[in-house]
Write an enzyme that holds these catalytic residues in place. Structure first.
Site, PDB file in Angstrom:
ATOM      1  N   GLU A  39     -11.459 -11.883  55.067  1.00  0.00           N
ATOM      2  CA  GLU A  39     -10.605 -10.779  55.519  1.00  0.00           C
ATOM      3  C   GLU A  39      -9.181 -11.264  55.803  1.00  0.00           C
ATOM      4  OE1 GLU A  39     -13.689  -7.723  57.689  1.00  0.00           O
ATOM      5  OE2 GLU A  39     -13.078  -9.504  58.811  1.00  0.00           O
ATOM      6  N   GLU A  72     -21.645 -10.490  56.809  1.00  0.00           N
ATOM      7  CA  GLU A  72     -21.898  -9.756  58.048  1.00  0.00           C
ATOM      8  C   GLU A  72     -23.150  -8.892  57.972  1.00  0.00           C
ATOM      9  OE1 GLU A  72     -17.451 -10.632  58.237  1.00  0.00           O
ATOM     10  OE2 GLU A  72     -18.991 -10.297  56.718  1.00  0.00           O
TER      11      GLU A  72
END
Length: 261
Positions: free
Chosen positions: A112, A132
């Site tokens: 990210e 995740e």
């Protein structure tokens, strides 16, 4: 601007920022806040025009959130500081080019962070994932950004499965600009940074603000704001010495001298 967790170096108008937290360059709260301060200073310093973000070593760019810090009691939803996690992905008004030089594994929040940059160079051994999903959490920033960076169906597969993908696949989908041998990564990133640092900073600022602010606007609405100089950076550009210098240099058939004003 240098600590043991984050190393910085100014090379003329270029700021190099290196994550330096052995063994994996994971980011805890203190490191995130430090990065926020560094990128805020970069944003506000008129003498700095381009930043390069990379990781120390050859194995890890960044795996994201420091799970050891979480295990010791740090709250994953706590205060990450200016610019949010990693100091970059939510920093307001950052209208300067940022290059990510991905020197190894970039996963979770580390990926990210990389996709918060404008240009991504990656070493030929780099690898990526958004794992995740496997721990029952959501890659929030990636869920917002990735479907806008690469084809929607590919982005959703990566988010749904959390699978690893190599640098060639990342390049194929347009997530990575350039794949280079690891030993040449920083040299190539610096070459690009120097090219951008020699360019027109006010034009770069306008490009970045327009691209960011227009992301969720209708085309004609965005065009109207541009032509009416309703973007702050566009208004500044069209009233600048640099705008006049660009026109003069073109007419005189010479290279322009950009002053950023």
């Amino acid at each position: 601007m240098t600590s043991s967790n984050v190393l910085t170096e100014r090379r003329g108008a270029v700021l190099e920022v290196t994550l330096n937290r052995p063994k994996a360059n994971a980011i805890d709260m203190a490191t995130s806040r430090e990065l926020g301060e560094i990128f805020t200073e970069f944003r506000d310093d008129p003498d700095l025009r381009v930043a390069i973000l990379t990781g120390a070593g050859e194995k890890f760019f960044c795996p994201g959130w420091d799970l050891k810090a979480a295990a010791s009691g740090e709250d994953a939803d706590g205060d990450y500081g200016k610019g949010g996690f990693g100091g970059l992905q939510e920093l307001r008004g950052l209208n300067k080019p940022v290059i990510a030089a991905v020197n190894g594994i970039a996963c979770g929040g580390g990926l990210e962070l990389a996709i918060s940059a404008d240009i991504i160079f990656a070493a030929d051994h780099a690898s990526f994932a958004l794992p995740e999903i496997k721990s029952g959490t959501v890659a929030d920033a990636a869920t917002l950004k990735l479907p806008k960076r690469i084809p929607y169906h590919i982005a959703m597969e990566l988010l749904y499965t959390g699978r690893w993908f190599d640098v060639e696949e990342a390049h194929r989908w347009g997530l990575v600009n350039r794949v280079v041998p690891g030993a040449e990564l920083m040299a190539e990133a610096r070459k690009m940074a120097d090219e951008l640092a020699a360019g027109p900073p006010l034009v770069f600022a306008a490009i970045k603000e327009i691209a960011r602010e227009a992301e969720d606007m209708k085309f004609q609405d965005a065009m109207n704001r541009i032509t009416r100089s309703q973007f702050e950076t566009v208004e500044r550009l069209y009233r600048s010495e640099d705008q006049k210098e660009g026109a003069r240099a073109f007419a005189e058939k010479r290279d322009p001298v950009w002053k950023g004003r």
